[in-house]
Design a protein around this motif. Sequence first.
Motif, PDB file in Angstrom:
ATOM      1  N   LEU A  79      -4.626  -1.765   2.106  1.00  0.00           N
ATOM      2  CA  LEU A  79      -5.150  -2.272   0.829  1.00  0.00           C
ATOM      3  C   LEU A  79      -4.965  -3.771   0.685  1.00  0.00           C
ATOM      4  O   LEU A  79      -5.550  -4.381  -0.226  1.00  0.00           O
ATOM      5  CB  LEU A  79      -4.465  -1.550  -0.338  1.00  0.00           C
ATOM      6  CG  LEU A  79      -4.797  -0.055  -0.474  1.00  0.00           C
ATOM      7  CD1 LEU A  79      -3.912   0.586  -1.538  1.00  0.00           C
ATOM      8  CD2 LEU A  79      -6.268   0.123  -0.838  1.00  0.00           C
ATOM      9  N   ASN A  80      -4.156  -4.396   1.562  1.00  0.00           N
ATOM     10  CA  ASN A  80      -3.950  -5.846   1.478  1.00  0.00           C
ATOM     11  C   ASN A  80      -3.453  -6.368   2.814  1.00  0.00           C
ATOM     12  O   ASN A  80      -3.175  -5.600   3.752  1.00  0.00           O
ATOM     13  CB  ASN A  80      -2.959  -6.194   0.357  1.00  0.00           C
ATOM     14  CG  ASN A  80      -1.630  -5.479   0.516  1.00  0.00           C
ATOM     15  OD1 ASN A  80      -0.906  -5.684   1.497  1.00  0.00           O
ATOM     16  ND2 ASN A  80      -1.300  -4.621  -0.454  1.00  0.00           N
ATOM     17  N   GLY A  81      -3.298  -7.668   2.905  1.00  0.00           N
ATOM     18  CA  GLY A  81      -2.906  -8.304   4.154  1.00  0.00           C
ATOM     19  C   GLY A  81      -1.516  -7.936   4.625  1.00  0.00           C
ATOM     20  O   GLY A  81      -1.273  -7.801   5.833  1.00  0.00           O
ATOM     21  N   TYR A  82      -0.593  -7.731   3.694  1.00  0.00           N
ATOM     22  CA  TYR A  82       0.776  -7.385   4.077  1.00  0.00           C
ATOM     23  C   TYR A  82       0.827  -6.005   4.746  1.00  0.00           C
ATOM     24  O   TYR A  82       1.519  -5.807   5.758  1.00  0.00           O
ATOM     25  CB  TYR A  82       1.698  -7.411   2.854  1.00  0.00           C
ATOM     26  CG  TYR A  82       1.968  -8.810   2.345  1.00  0.00           C
ATOM     27  CD1 TYR A  82       2.783  -9.688   3.069  1.00  0.00           C
ATOM     28  CD2 TYR A  82       1.405  -9.255   1.149  1.00  0.00           C
ATOM     29  CE1 TYR A  82       3.037 -10.975   2.598  1.00  0.00           C
ATOM     30  CE2 TYR A  82       1.644 -10.539   0.679  1.00  0.00           C
ATOM     31  CZ  TYR A  82       2.457 -11.397   1.416  1.00  0.00           C
ATOM     32  OH  TYR A  82       2.682 -12.672   0.954  1.00  0.00           O
ATOM     33  N   GLN A  83       0.094  -5.057   4.161  1.00  0.00           N
ATOM     34  CA  GLN A  83       0.014  -3.738   4.788  1.00  0.00           C
ATOM     35  C   GLN A  83      -0.628  -3.822   6.171  1.00  0.00           C
ATOM     36  O   GLN A  83      -0.214  -3.143   7.114  1.00  0.00           O
ATOM     37  CB  GLN A  83      -0.780  -2.779   3.899  1.00  0.00           C
ATOM     38  CG  GLN A  83      -0.071  -2.354   2.640  1.00  0.00           C
ATOM     39  CD  GLN A  83      -0.867  -1.308   1.863  1.00  0.00           C
ATOM     40  OE1 GLN A  83      -1.866  -0.771   2.357  1.00  0.00           O
ATOM     41  NE2 GLN A  83      -0.434  -1.020   0.636  1.00  0.00           N
ATOM     42  N   ALA A  84      -1.647  -4.668   6.278  1.00  0.00           N
ATOM     43  CA  ALA A  84      -2.342  -4.822   7.563  1.00  0.00           C
ATOM     44  C   ALA A  84      -1.397  -5.352   8.645  1.00  0.00           C
ATOM     45  O   ALA A  84      -1.408  -4.870   9.790  1.00  0.00           O
ATOM     46  CB  ALA A  84      -3.543  -5.749   7.401  1.00  0.00           C
ATOM     47  N   LEU A  85      -0.584  -6.349   8.302  1.00  0.00           N
ATOM     48  CA  LEU A  85       0.353  -6.906   9.280  1.00  0.00           C
ATOM     49  C   LEU A  85       1.372  -5.872   9.728  1.00  0.00           C
ATOM     50  O   LEU A  85       1.760  -5.827  10.904  1.00  0.00           O
ATOM     51  CB  LEU A  85       1.058  -8.129   8.686  1.00  0.00           C
ATOM     52  CG  LEU A  85       0.193  -9.372   8.476  1.00  0.00           C
ATOM     53  CD1 LEU A  85       0.974 -10.459   7.755  1.00  0.00           C
ATOM     54  CD2 LEU A  85      -0.335  -9.894   9.803  1.00  0.00           C
ATOM     55  N   GLU A  86       1.814  -5.032   8.795  1.00  0.00           N
ATOM     56  CA  GLU A  86       2.766  -3.977   9.147  1.00  0.00           C
ATOM     57  C   GLU A  86       2.124  -2.982  10.114  1.00  0.00           C
ATOM     58  O   GLU A  86       2.734  -2.557  11.093  1.00  0.00           O
ATOM     59  CB  GLU A  86       3.223  -3.254   7.874  1.00  0.00           C
ATOM     60  CG  GLU A  86       4.201  -2.116   8.122  1.00  0.00           C
ATOM     61  CD  GLU A  86       5.522  -2.597   8.686  1.00  0.00           C
ATOM     62  OE1 GLU A  86       6.196  -1.792   9.362  1.00  0.00           O
ATOM     63  OE2 GLU A  86       5.889  -3.772   8.454  1.00  0.00           O
ATOM     64  N   ILE A  87       0.862  -2.630   9.851  1.00  0.00           N
ATOM     65  CA  ILE A  87       0.150  -1.696  10.735  1.00  0.00           C
ATOM     66  C   ILE A  87      -0.047  -2.316  12.116  1.00  0.00           C
ATOM     67  O   ILE A  87       0.129  -1.656  13.149  1.00  0.00           O
ATOM     68  CB  ILE A  87      -1.203  -1.302  10.105  1.00  0.00           C
ATOM     69  CG1 ILE A  87      -0.974  -0.423   8.871  1.00  0.00           C
ATOM     70  CG2 ILE A  87      -2.096  -0.584  11.123  1.00  0.00           C
ATOM     71  CD1 ILE A  87      -2.218  -0.152   8.068  1.00  0.00           C
ATOM     72  N   LEU A  88      -0.397  -3.582  12.154  1.00  0.00           N
ATOM     73  CA  LEU A  88      -0.613  -4.258  13.432  1.00  0.00           C
ATOM     74  C   LEU A  88       0.658  -4.313  14.273  1.00  0.00           C
ATOM     75  O   LEU A  88       0.601  -4.361  15.506  1.00  0.00           O
ATOM     76  CB  LEU A  88      -1.151  -5.672  13.200  1.00  0.00           C
ATOM     77  CG  LEU A  88      -2.624  -5.771  12.793  1.00  0.00           C
ATOM     78  CD1 LEU A  88      -2.930  -7.153  12.238  1.00  0.00           C
ATOM     79  CD2 LEU A  88      -3.526  -5.464  13.980  1.00  0.00           C
ATOM     80  N   SER A  89       1.806  -4.311  13.622  1.00  0.00           N
ATOM     81  CA  SER A  89       3.074  -4.382  14.352  1.00  0.00           C
ATOM     82  C   SER A  89       3.502  -3.028  14.907  1.00  0.00           C
ATOM     83  O   SER A  89       4.379  -2.959  15.776  1.00  0.00           O
ATOM     84  CB  SER A  89       4.180  -4.930  13.448  1.00  0.00           C
ATOM     85  OG  SER A  89       4.485  -4.015  12.406  1.00  0.00           O
TER      86      SER A  89
END
Length: 509
Positions: A173-183
């Motif tokens: 839903l936002n960039g912070y969640q995206a970075l966590e998923i990418l990691s």
Amino acid sequence: MMHKLLLAISQPVSAQLPRDFRHALQEIITDQIPKLIQQRILLCLSEALTNLIEHAKPPATEISIHFTQESDGWQLTIFDNSDAWDCTENLDDDLLTEFSDQESGRGIALVHAQSDKIDYQPGSNDTPNQLLLFWALPKVQIKQTVLIVEDNNSLLLLYKAYLIKNYHVVTALNGYQALEILSTHHIDIVLSDIRMPQMNGLSLRKKINQQSGSELIPFVFLTSQDDEMVQEQAAQLGIDDYLIKPVQKAQLINVIKRILGRSQQVYQQLTTRLDKKITDSLPATLATKAHGWRMQVASRHTGSGGGDLLLQHNFTDKTQLLLTDIMGHDDSAKFFSHAYGGYLHGLIQSMQSSQAPGYILQQLSNRALDDKLLSQVTLTCCSLQLSEAGKISIASAGHPAPLLISNDNISEIDTSGVLPGLLEDCYYESNSLTIIPGQRIALFTDGLFESAIDNTAREQLQQKITASLLSTLSLPIEQALKQVMTVFDQLTNAQPSDDTLLLLLEPIE
């Protein structure tokens, strides 16, 4: 539960049985089985059969194998009519770290290390003994993964519905969640809205560009604004495309397919170029004379997969040689060959004096076990030490036995040892012998006898190559090598299925 019999074969015991069974199994193993698992299956079959024939008492007279496909992997069952000989009972035995013929440890340790599960069922008066070996089906994600970053939940669900049939979809839903998923996830492409709370799409892209391992992931912006300034900012961040909302299903699928296709094409072109550079750096070279020996080498390369390495280092009174075969046929195998080449070169160059061949293999095995890079590949290695008056010392780590060529016959030189990197503190025995003028030694990688399309062709290849090695003994060594390799090229149509190296050695009168 699925159970499919792929091969059932039975044969009276003979010296040729391990080779015949290996070739029969090799014929039915398809590309549905990953290459690394294929290699493990064939290695275990060869070692289990060899040890059964050599060490079961009384000797078995009949051996059979069944190879089946299960719902969760593949199973190989070996049947024999000897007295029970349970190799699994020594699983925790300290003797597995030593590999002399008397201890019969090499095949036992190899089978344990290269199979995912092993079980032994002793037979009775009516039933044969059974050794069951199992290899688990690797968990493979077939669909490529798309990460969608969108704060509008309705659009997020709509885009996911567009793609779910053809891709594995992960959402944020936002960039912070995206970075966590990418990691924590493997992501093949990112689709991101630009205007989002907490961290917008432009900031997300900047963060990704700063993260090692994520910066090359294809990236597409989705936005409702046809703003030239925003588009320019996005383009400066190295994105792959820019889509204006509303986005249609066909449009979105076509863009993803095009970008992922192009990404794969670029990757293949890059690996092809690197592979060629590495391949060109690997051909075997060595001096033609050293410490009372003549030497000649020839090699053939398939252009993909692992590689054959030959390294030489001359000391004051001895010459050290290492012949290595890196197994594998995928893109990474050639890179591991290069890594091993650098390590082996450094190993023998750093030695202040010549060392026993077995000691060198012990050092190699310990490093292959501990090193995160080198432990990811399987290899065989033959270590040699040459000195004046035809003296030679040889040790082997899973490598094909050298051949001693004399006027009237060809015989194998007794060498044995477990593959490097399987167990801690492996012991490798050095076999020392004296070769007289008029005799010759042939060392080779398994491609010399295995580079044929089927079992019949492989048998013919081995017979013809062996006959050529014997018939050319009276010729100068360089001429003999050329003639043998000419036969090899003719029988393989100059298109061998595996990298091949042949090294001929002879004492100087």
